[in-house]
Design an enzyme around this catalytic site. Structure first.
Site, PDB file in Angstrom:
ATOM      1  N   LYS A  11      16.459  -7.479 -23.967  1.00 50.31           N
ATOM      2  CA  LYS A  11      17.059  -7.607 -22.622  1.00 50.31           C
ATOM      3  C   LYS A  11      17.622  -9.025 -22.441  1.00 50.31           C
ATOM      4  O   LYS A  11      18.098  -9.616 -23.406  1.00 50.31           O
ATOM      5  CB  LYS A  11      16.043  -7.208 -21.551  1.00 50.31           C
ATOM      6  CG  LYS A  11      15.423  -5.836 -21.849  1.00 50.31           C
ATOM      7  CD  LYS A  11      14.618  -5.246 -20.755  1.00 50.31           C
ATOM      8  CE  LYS A  11      14.065  -3.902 -21.233  1.00 50.31           C
ATOM      9  NZ  LYS A  11      13.367  -3.179 -20.180  1.00 50.31           N
ATOM     10  N   HIS A  97      21.566   2.295 -20.943  1.00 53.33           N
ATOM     11  CA  HIS A  97      20.178   1.969 -20.581  1.00 53.33           C
ATOM     12  C   HIS A  97      20.022   2.130 -19.069  1.00 53.33           C
ATOM     13  O   HIS A  97      20.954   1.854 -18.309  1.00 53.33           O
ATOM     14  CB  HIS A  97      19.862   0.527 -21.011  1.00 53.33           C
ATOM     15  CG  HIS A  97      18.406   0.199 -20.885  1.00 53.33           C
ATOM     16  ND1 HIS A  97      17.833  -0.125 -19.679  1.00 53.33           N
ATOM     17  CD2 HIS A  97      17.413   0.166 -21.804  1.00 53.33           C
ATOM     18  CE1 HIS A  97      16.538  -0.343 -19.867  1.00 53.33           C
ATOM     19  NE2 HIS A  97      16.255  -0.166 -21.147  1.00 53.33           N
ATOM     20  N   GLU A  99      18.666   0.370 -16.923  1.00 51.37           N
ATOM     21  CA  GLU A  99      18.940  -0.845 -16.141  1.00 51.37           C
ATOM     22  C   GLU A  99      20.448  -0.998 -15.921  1.00 51.37           C
ATOM     23  O   GLU A  99      20.883  -1.452 -14.873  1.00 51.37           O
ATOM     24  CB  GLU A  99      18.329  -2.072 -16.848  1.00 51.37           C
ATOM     25  CG  GLU A  99      16.814  -2.089 -16.663  1.00 51.37           C
ATOM     26  CD  GLU A  99      16.039  -2.803 -17.763  1.00 51.37           C
ATOM     27  OE1 GLU A  99      16.637  -3.558 -18.544  1.00 51.37           O
ATOM     28  OE2 GLU A  99      14.814  -2.578 -17.834  1.00 51.37           O
ATOM     29  N   GLU A 169      13.863   7.616 -22.338  1.00 57.07           N
ATOM     30  CA  GLU A 169      13.111   6.582 -21.631  1.00 57.07           C
ATOM     31  C   GLU A 169      12.917   6.988 -20.171  1.00 57.07           C
ATOM     32  O   GLU A 169      13.841   6.826 -19.356  1.00 57.07           O
ATOM     33  CB  GLU A 169      13.867   5.247 -21.673  1.00 57.07           C
ATOM     34  CG  GLU A 169      14.087   4.705 -23.057  1.00 57.07           C
ATOM     35  CD  GLU A 169      14.259   3.186 -23.034  1.00 57.07           C
ATOM     36  OE1 GLU A 169      13.449   2.502 -23.674  1.00 57.07           O
ATOM     37  OE2 GLU A 169      15.179   2.693 -22.361  1.00 57.07           O
ATOM     38  N   GLY A 175       8.927  -1.029 -18.370  1.00 57.05           N
ATOM     39  CA  GLY A 175       8.474  -2.325 -17.872  1.00 57.05           C
ATOM     40  C   GLY A 175       7.361  -2.238 -16.841  1.00 57.05           C
ATOM     41  O   GLY A 175       7.040  -3.204 -16.162  1.00 57.05           O
ATOM     42  N   SER A 215       7.179   1.188 -22.041  1.00 55.45           N
ATOM     43  CA  SER A 215       5.852   0.594 -22.188  1.00 55.45           C
ATOM     44  C   SER A 215       5.172   0.929 -23.523  1.00 55.45           C
ATOM     45  O   SER A 215       3.957   1.105 -23.577  1.00 55.45           O
ATOM     46  CB  SER A 215       4.949   0.976 -21.000  1.00 55.45           C
ATOM     47  OG  SER A 215       5.499   0.468 -19.795  1.00 55.45           O
TER      48      SER A 215
END
Ligand code: PGA
Length: 252
Positions: A11, A97, A99, A169, A175, A215
């Site tokens: 990241k 992703h 994010e 994911e 996270g 995670s």
């Protein structure tokens, strides 16, 4: 037989000093005889070349981009194109992703254009898909993830798609320290593989790599990686520490 693949997603972390530190500790501690998988790290775009150079004595380390624009060049302030990456010897890129989808508005349409372009250019997209906590609680997760996959693969060629890597994911596990159970992760990865068979055929379903991310750490890594439809992991936080990352690589 799909060889496992483990990618560390750094990241927006690590400066040059921290990168060199990682490379030193990694190189001094990795025991290649214990590593049965392919592996790589995804640094920030500004550090891709630096990291590649820092790992020059460790050619097995794949250097992966975190995103790639589908145009080769043009007025796209702040972006890096697939051709600029390729020019720098980078052929793998994370695409879509969560994010990027959540914070930067990357849409399913944009993700599709990127996946398609990278495959056409003989690059390897690591396509991220996954449901929100709301979807999971409403038991919509399978429908949501299947839809994301269909949209990402719209008009993607049957031969080219075999090189694709998918990272499942679940957003609520990224996270947060709250990982999906290995059973849930396996079940969704199997669902994704079944959908690949529906969209293409059994050959494609057999060849595409499906990773789990969210995670993953040195304690739970082996549990995920031993599942039949999980071909590796996309590791965020736990990949920042070289010794922890090595533990994950060696856990197979
Ligand atoms: P995490 O991140 O391992 O820190 O949950 C995974 C990812 O975002 O790819």
């Amino acid at each position: 037989m799909r060889k496992k693949l483990i990618i560390g997603n750094w990241k927006m972390n690590k400066n040059h000093y921290e990168t060199l530190d990682f490379v030193n500790v990694f190189s001094n501690n990795i025991n290649e005889a214990l590593v049965k998988c392919n592996y790589g790290v995804a640094p920030s775009s500004i550090n891709l070349t630096f990291t590649k150079e820092a790992f020059k004595n460790h050619k097995k380390m794949l250097i992966v981009a975190q995103d790639a624009h589908y145009e080769s060049h043009g007025a796209f302030t702040g972006n890096d194109s697939w051709s600029q990456l390729k020019d720098n010897g980078i052929v793998f890129s994370i695409i879509g992703h969560s994010e990027r989808r959540q914070m930067f508005g990357d849409s399913d349409k944009l993700v599709n254009l990127k996946v398609k372009k990278l495959l056409e250019e003989k690059m390897v997209p690591i396509l991220c898909i996954g449901e929100s906590l709301k979807d999971r609680e409403a038991k919509n997760h399978k429908a949501v993830v299947t839809k994301q996959l269909q949209l990402a693969l719209k008009d993607v060629d049957h031969e080219l798609v075999k090189k694709l890597v998918i990272a499942y994911e679940p957003i609520w596990a990224i996270g947060t320290g709250k990982s999906a159970t290995s059973k849930d992760a396996q079940s969704m990865c199997k669902e994704i593989r079944t959908e690949l068979k529906t969209l293409y055929d059994q050959d494609v379903a057999n060849q595409v790599h499906i990773l789990y991310g969210g995670s993953v750490n040195a304690k739970n890594g082996q549990e995920y990686l031993s599942q039949a439809d999980i071909d590796g992991a996309l590791v965020g936080g736990a990949s920042l520490d070289p010794k922890t990352f090595i533990e994950i690589l060696e856990c197979l």
